[in-house]
Design a protein around this motif. Structure first.
Motif, PDB file in Angstrom:
ATOM      1  N   LYS A 292      45.427  29.561  39.782  1.00  0.00           N
ATOM      2  CA  LYS A 292      44.680  30.768  40.155  1.00  0.00           C
ATOM      3  C   LYS A 292      45.615  31.922  40.506  1.00  0.00           C
ATOM      4  O   LYS A 292      45.431  33.057  40.066  1.00  0.00           O
ATOM      5  N   GLY A 293      46.627  31.618  41.328  1.00  0.00           N
ATOM      6  CA  GLY A 293      47.474  32.691  41.847  1.00  0.00           C
ATOM      7  C   GLY A 293      48.546  33.176  40.895  1.00  0.00           C
ATOM      8  O   GLY A 293      48.772  34.389  40.786  1.00  0.00           O
ATOM      9  N   ILE A 294      49.215  32.252  40.193  1.00  0.00           N
ATOM     10  CA  ILE A 294      50.352  32.629  39.361  1.00  0.00           C
ATOM     11  C   ILE A 294      49.954  32.839  37.901  1.00  0.00           C
ATOM     12  O   ILE A 294      50.357  33.829  37.278  1.00  0.00           O
ATOM     13  N   LEU A 295      49.167  31.926  37.354  1.00  0.00           N
ATOM     14  CA  LEU A 295      48.842  32.018  35.938  1.00  0.00           C
ATOM     15  C   LEU A 295      47.706  33.008  35.654  1.00  0.00           C
ATOM     16  O   LEU A 295      47.745  33.747  34.677  1.00  0.00           O
ATOM     17  N   GLU A 296      46.673  33.015  36.541  1.00  0.00           N
ATOM     18  CA  GLU A 296      45.523  33.897  36.316  1.00  0.00           C
ATOM     19  C   GLU A 296      45.597  35.177  37.160  1.00  0.00           C
ATOM     20  O   GLU A 296      44.750  36.044  37.022  1.00  0.00           O
ATOM     21  N   ILE A 297      46.584  35.294  38.020  1.00  0.00           N
ATOM     22  CA  ILE A 297      46.761  36.466  38.912  1.00  0.00           C
ATOM     23  C   ILE A 297      45.475  36.749  39.701  1.00  0.00           C
ATOM     24  O   ILE A 297      45.071  37.889  39.886  1.00  0.00           O
TER      25      ILE A 297
END
Length: 291
Positions: A254-259
């Protein structure tokens, strides 16, 4: 004022430690909590959205899938990472030859020194269906067809549990051995004078005296079961992702790949709260405060 003057040097020595925890621990924690209530964007306005991020996470089927995987894999690691080192430590304690005991400890401890990148590479090679030693044994000794362990969802969770147990076994084993060494020898002498066998010395002297060490190890292992990430990140692939993706992997996606930093922060606080709750339950069940 008198205490400040008397212990001023000690207080001054504490300043860097306190500053370290404020800057690198508590500030990111507060910032993460703030982010979990925002529609957080890398640029522009970041309006507060209340509990919308928490609601989105709780209604995401992938979150609950990750929760189940975390509890299954984490529970397995907690169980095996406690029992296996305990059995080995008790067995090594019965070995009379010191050189064998030291060599066994050294061999068991080496995997703890390796990063999950190295450990993952070793086991990807060893479990390879073409040239891995595990499949060579299956084919040539047991006459079984090779198994692609890292692409079979039936083996995925077991591989995560067993590899984590194998990696940390030596470290935990040393903790148990240190606890065994600290047991008063007069207790064994008294047991032998009463005619106790080796098994009775183990059950009536060693294990009761080792209970405090076991409580500490169990609590330390409990703190880590919801924060599993490295081995999953290294060993997962799309074929087994639904069986091994854990809560920290969900947060990473959620945080790194999908921002999507708001939902990621909300998910991370679920992990934090669950870890605190689990720790309190374990402390109460094991009567940890009586250590």
């Amino acid at each position: 004022m008198g205490l400040l003057k008397k212990y001023g040097a000690l207080y001054l020595m504490m300043v860097p430690v306190i500053a370290y925890f404020i800057v690198f621990a508590y500030y990111p924690l507060v910032k993460g909590l703030q982010t979990s209530f925002q529609d957080y964007k890398l640029m522009g306005d970041r309006p507060y959205v209340g509990f919308a991020n928490y609601d989105a996470v709780l209604h995401d089927s992938l979150f609950w899938e990750a929760m189940v995987n975390t509890l299954v894999i984490g529970g397995g690691i907690l169980l095996f990472s406690f029992i296996a080192p305990l059995v080995i430590a008790l067995s090594l304690n019965e070995v009379l030859r010191t050189w064998f005991k030291k060599m066994a400890q050294m061999i068991l401890y080496v995997p703890h020194l390796l990063s999950w990148v190295v450990v993952g590479g070793i086991w990807i090679f060893m479990l390879s269906p073409d040239s891995g030693i595990v499949n060579m044994i299956l084919v040539h000794v047991f006459h079984r067809a090779p198994i692609n362990f890292l692409a079979d969802s039936g083996y995925a969770r077991w591989i995560m549990i067993l590899l984590s147990t194998w990696k940390e076994m030596g470290y935990t084993c040393i903790l148990f051995l240190a606890g065994i060494v600290s047991i008063n020898p007069s207790l064994y002498e008294a047991a032998r004078m009463d005619g106790a066998t080796r098994w009775q010395q183990l059950t009536y002297v060693t294990l009761p005296q080792l209970s405090n060490t076991m409580k500490v190890v169990f609590l330390l292992n409990t703190l880590g079961i919801l924060r599993i990430f490295d081995q999953v990140f290294i060993l997962r692939n799309p074929t087994i992702a639904s069986k091994v993706d854990v809560l920290m992997m969900y947060t990473f996606q959620k945080g790194i790949l999908e921002i999507k930093l708001g939902p990621a922060a909300a998910a991370s606080f679920f992990v934090l709260v669950l870890t605190l709750a689990l720790t309190l339950v374990v402390r109460r069940m094991t009567r940890f405060d009586e250590v």
